[in-house]
Design a protein around this motif. Structure first.
Motif, PDB file in Angstrom:
ATOM      1  N   PRO A  88       0.822  -1.220   0.000  1.00 51.68           N
ATOM      2  CA  PRO A  88       0.000   0.000   0.000  1.00 51.68           C
ATOM      3  C   PRO A  88       0.852   1.264   0.000  1.00 51.68           C
ATOM      4  O   PRO A  88       0.842   2.049   0.938  1.00 51.68           O
ATOM      5  CB  PRO A  88      -0.816  -0.146   1.291  1.00 51.68           C
ATOM      6  CG  PRO A  88       0.056  -0.954   2.197  1.00 51.68           C
ATOM      7  CD  PRO A  88       0.797  -1.923   1.298  1.00 51.68           C
ATOM      8  N   ALA A  89       1.617   1.470  -1.062  1.00 48.13           N
ATOM      9  CA  ALA A  89       2.470   2.655  -1.185  1.00 48.13           C
ATOM     10  C   ALA A  89       1.663   3.808  -1.781  1.00 48.13           C
ATOM     11  O   ALA A  89       0.727   3.571  -2.563  1.00 48.13           O
ATOM     12  CB  ALA A  89       3.667   2.337  -2.067  1.00 48.13           C
ATOM     13  N   PRO A  90       2.015   5.053  -1.450  1.00 45.09           N
ATOM     14  CA  PRO A  90       1.244   6.226  -1.926  1.00 45.09           C
ATOM     15  C   PRO A  90       1.582   6.582  -3.364  1.00 45.09           C
ATOM     16  O   PRO A  90       2.054   7.686  -3.654  1.00 45.09           O
ATOM     17  CB  PRO A  90       1.675   7.317  -0.947  1.00 45.09           C
ATOM     18  CG  PRO A  90       3.068   6.961  -0.589  1.00 45.09           C
ATOM     19  CD  PRO A  90       3.094   5.446  -0.531  1.00 45.09           C
ATOM     20  N   GLU A  91       1.327   5.657  -4.287  1.00 43.64           N
ATOM     21  CA  GLU A  91       1.722   5.876  -5.673  1.00 43.64           C
ATOM     22  C   GLU A  91       0.961   7.032  -6.322  1.00 43.64           C
ATOM     23  O   GLU A  91       1.525   7.807  -7.105  1.00 43.64           O
ATOM     24  CB  GLU A  91       1.519   4.608  -6.489  1.00 43.64           C
ATOM     25  CG  GLU A  91       0.106   4.082  -6.457  1.00 43.64           C
ATOM     26  CD  GLU A  91      -0.111   2.958  -7.462  1.00 43.64           C
ATOM     27  OE1 GLU A  91       0.160   3.161  -8.645  1.00 43.64           O
ATOM     28  OE2 GLU A  91      -0.561   1.885  -7.039  1.00 43.64           O
ATOM     29  N   GLU A  92      -0.324   7.165  -5.996  1.00 44.72           N
ATOM     30  CA  GLU A  92      -1.100   8.240  -6.600  1.00 44.72           C
ATOM     31  C   GLU A  92      -0.568   9.602  -6.169  1.00 44.72           C
ATOM     32  O   GLU A  92      -0.458  10.522  -6.981  1.00 44.72           O
ATOM     33  CB  GLU A  92      -2.580   8.111  -6.224  1.00 44.72           C
ATOM     34  CG  GLU A  92      -3.461   9.102  -6.957  1.00 44.72           C
ATOM     35  CD  GLU A  92      -4.925   8.758  -6.823  1.00 44.72           C
ATOM     36  OE1 GLU A  92      -5.634   8.819  -7.834  1.00 44.72           O
ATOM     37  OE2 GLU A  92      -5.360   8.412  -5.707  1.00 44.72           O
ATOM     38  N   SER A  93      -0.213   9.727  -4.890  1.00 44.53           N
ATOM     39  CA  SER A  93       0.342  10.987  -4.404  1.00 44.53           C
ATOM     40  C   SER A  93       1.646  11.322  -5.112  1.00 44.53           C
ATOM     41  O   SER A  93       1.898  12.475  -5.461  1.00 44.53           O
ATOM     42  CB  SER A  93       0.592  10.913  -2.891  1.00 44.53           C
ATOM     43  OG  SER A  93      -0.614  10.671  -2.194  1.00 44.53           O
TER      44      SER A  93
END
Length: 204
Positions: free
Chosen positions: A28-33
């Motif tokens: 669950p890495a903040p890829e969208e951010s």
């Protein structure tokens, strides 16, 4: 805790590779951010927009394919066993599993735009024995649409709010990532919840 804003400021394209790949493998890495921030930095001239898009799409495809083959190799049992490590409750797993097994390639594509589902699309598709060619096609199309969408939010934020953010930076330092992350997550969560509810309602 790693600050994605600081990481992308220091590491640029490598930060995109790290976060986006991990987010698509199954973490669950903040890829969208990261992609939104990259879009903003491209607007500001710190990164090149074509490279941001190319690196983002490639990282999405590679990460999701790794997750797919992990799911295909270890199956549903492994995902159920370790799902709690990424906050996946049994009820949520069943709902997502039904959605994936019923809609297949369409679910892989739609997962790109649903927070909380995106990072599990690859492993679940592999565990559900979706054909590799079908997965690869849906994954590539999804990445090609999703990355410009996420990066575009950052670019649009630059055009609409960039002057105000830059004034704040002069006083408070590099705060643009805070505002952008909050705005992007709020928008994505609202849209994602609606898409997921609609999909899950059809799968029942």
């Amino acid at each position: 805790m790693i600050d994605p804003g600081e990481l992308i400021n220091h590491w640029g394209y490598l930060a995109i590779v790290i976060f986006v790949t991990l987010g698509n493998v199954g973490f669950p890495a903040p890829e969208e951010s990261i992609l939104v921030l990259a879009g903003y930095l491209a607007w500001r001239g710190d990164l090149k927009l074509p490279l941001v898009l190319a690196v983002g799409i490639a990282s999405c495809v590679v990460g999701d394919n790794i997750g797919f083959w992990i799911g295909r190799r270890y199956g549903r049992a492994a995902i159920e066993r370790y799902g709690h490590l990424v906050l996946m409750t049994p009820e949520r797993f069943e709902s997502v599993w039904r959605f994936m097994t019923r809609y297949g390639a369409l679910a892989v594509f739609a997962a790109r735009f649903v927070p909380g589902f995106r990072f599990l699309a690859g492993p679940l598709a592999g565990a559900a024995a979706l054909r590799p060619a079908v997965f690869f096609g849906a994954n590539l199309v999804g990445a090609t649409v999703y990355v410009p969408y996420a990066v575009g939010i950052g670019v649009a934020a630059g055009y609409g709010l960039g002057a105000y953010v830059e004034r704040l930076r002069a006083v408070l330092g590099t705060v643009e990532h805070v505002a952008l992350i909050v705005a992007a997550c709020a928008m994505a969560l609202l849209l994602g919840r609606r898409v997921l509810r609609a999909g899950l309602a059809r799968s029942r």
